[in-house]
Design an enzyme around this catalytic site. Structure first.
Site, short mmCIF file in Angstrom:
data_model
loop_
_atom_site.label_atom_id
_atom_site.label_comp_id
_atom_site.label_asym_id
_atom_site.label_seq_id
_atom_site.Cartn_x
_atom_site.Cartn_y
_atom_site.Cartn_z
N HIS A 181 0.86 -1.19 0.00
CA HIS A 181 0.00 0.00 0.00
C HIS A 181 0.90 1.25 0.00
O HIS A 181 2.04 1.20 0.47
CB HIS A 181 -0.89 -0.04 1.25
CG HIS A 181 -1.84 1.10 1.38
ND1 HIS A 181 -1.47 2.31 1.92
CD2 HIS A 181 -3.14 1.22 1.03
CE1 HIS A 181 -2.51 3.12 1.91
NE2 HIS A 181 -3.53 2.50 1.38
N VAL A 183 1.42 3.78 1.85
CA VAL A 183 2.11 4.23 3.06
C VAL A 183 3.12 3.22 3.60
O VAL A 183 3.82 3.50 4.56
CB VAL A 183 1.11 4.59 4.19
CG1 VAL A 183 0.20 5.72 3.78
CG2 VAL A 183 0.30 3.36 4.62
N LYS A 184 3.19 2.04 2.98
CA LYS A 184 4.06 0.98 3.49
C LYS A 184 5.53 1.21 3.07
O LYS A 184 5.83 2.15 2.34
CB LYS A 184 3.56 -0.37 2.98
CG LYS A 184 2.19 -0.78 3.54
CD LYS A 184 2.17 -0.80 5.05
CE LYS A 184 1.00 -1.58 5.64
NZ LYS A 184 -0.32 -1.10 5.24
N PRO A 185 6.47 0.35 3.52
CA PRO A 185 7.89 0.59 3.23
C PRO A 185 8.21 0.78 1.75
O PRO A 185 9.06 1.59 1.40
CB PRO A 185 8.56 -0.67 3.79
CG PRO A 185 7.68 -1.07 4.93
CD PRO A 185 6.29 -0.78 4.46
#
Length: 379
Positions: A181, A183-185
């Site tokens: 997603h 906002v993920k790493p």
């Protein structure tokens, strides 16, 4: 959106990421093509394991993992309450029953002692969530799982690029789930994956993501065959070549992204150390934290959340304990008192902005605004 608004997280996209996607759009394969295989091979290497199976999102990855280990009616899965609802919902998709174990008060990671106390004859697996990007105590959890003959699943949607005692997240459990997603790493727009060292589980997951069919279109094109067999009921959980191209480009930057996140976390740590009213979560000395989230505990959390939002700072709360959601209360009769440590933490936790592109000036604005907010007493 206010141009001065600082979100709690966001993607970091650069011209080469965009070009990677454009190249695929100009190619012959938009899905089930060569970029999928490339991304999976690169992800498996990064995670320190043998097989990676890409899917359409992190929730699909959790569902696919539950299917792979054969969860069904009557099976119990031990889960933590401080996680996104999808972690627990995936148990229900397969007809299993979630059993909530409490968390460690310092790290908010699942407490192995609480896990041990929840095991019954019906327990089939333990799901460990790397909350905020810090790996769980996988050595102890592995001992418990092995002793009771259970699967150990890592929900590492926050912790790609993190490590426990020198071993990368992805190599610590029977199955490890990632999310891509924004906002993920790293991001592929939407996307997810499961990594494993078990070839049989990997093969079952590839079938499940493709309607329960043993071969996809790309594989049939390679062999010049039209024939396919549906051997079980599956879903269309495939990740496209378009998304995988973005994932490949992003994955190459993972060490850089994690480095930025760790520097921001150190800046926050130093800034909040003098304040007894702002308490960052504990970090185990043998964990390499990925800092998907930077979580603090503060008094009067709701008031302080409002003050940050009023100042155009996108603080957030991760998470409402899953067992307190209306659906779980109504279906399973869960409620306050089931996981008291998680419930007490929920009343105080606040996620501050952290993402690779967060400027020093914006970090300082977050720091100064939070100090000012916690310094004020309720009128």
């Amino acid at each position: 959106m206010d141009p001065k608004f600082i979100p709690y997280g966001r993607q970091q996209l650069e011209p080469d990421d965009i070009e990677a996607v454009i190249d695929v759009l100009r190619s012959d394969w938009l899905t089930t093509g060569p970029q999928v295989e490339r991304f999976e091979a690169m992800l498996a290497e990064t995670a320190g394991t043998d097989y990676a199976v890409s899917v359409s999102n992190g929730t699909a990855a959790l569902h696919t993992a539950m299917h792979a280990i054969g969860i069904g009616e009557g099976d119990e899965i031990i889960v933590p309450p401080l996680t996104f609802a999808a972690t627990v919902n995936a148990v229900l998709y397969q007809g299993g029953t979630p059993v909530f174990a409490d968390v460690d008060p310092q790290t908010l990671l699942i407490d192995p002692a609480s896990v041990e106390s929840r095991i019954t004859a019906r327990t089939r697996a333990i799901v460990a969530v790397d909350y905020a990007g810090q790996p769980c105590d996988y050595d102890t959890l592995r001992q418990i799982a092995s002793h009771h003959g259970l699967y150990l699943i890592s929900d590492a949607c926050h912790s790609l690029g993190a490590a426990w005692r020198g071993k990368p997240c992805g190599s610590l459990a029977d199955l490890t789930v990632f999310s891509f997603h924004p906002v993920k790493p790293i991001t592929s727009g939407e996307g997810g994956a499961i990594v494993t060292g078990d070839e049989v589980l990997a093969r079952r997951m590839r079938t499940f993501r493709n309607h329960g069919i043993t071969t996809d279109h790309g594989q049939r094109a390679k062999t010049g065959s039209w024939h396919y067999d549906m051997v079980e009921l599956g879903f269309n959980y495939r990740l496209t070549d378009i998304q995988c191209a973005l994932g490949i480009s992003q994955l190459a930057k993972l060490p850089e992204f994690i480095g930025h996140r760790r520097r921001i976390a150190r800046n926050y740590d130093e800034a909040f150390a003098p304040s007894p009213r702002i308490q960052p979560l504990g970090v185990h000395p043998e964990a390499r934290h990925g800092y998907h989230l930077y979580v603090v505990r503060v008094p009067e959390r709701d008031r302080i959340f409002g003050a940050l939002r009023q100042a155009a700072i996108g603080a957030n709360v991760h998470y409402i304990p899953v067992h307190l959601h209306p659906y779980y209360r109504q279906r399973f009769g869960t409620g306050e008192g089931l996981c008291p440590i998680a419930e007490a933490a929920y009343a105080e936790i606040l996620s501050l902005p952290i993402f690779p592109g967060l400027s020093v000036a914006d970090q300082n604005r977050v720091i100064d605004t939070l100090h000012e907010a916690v310094g004020k007493e309720k009128p």
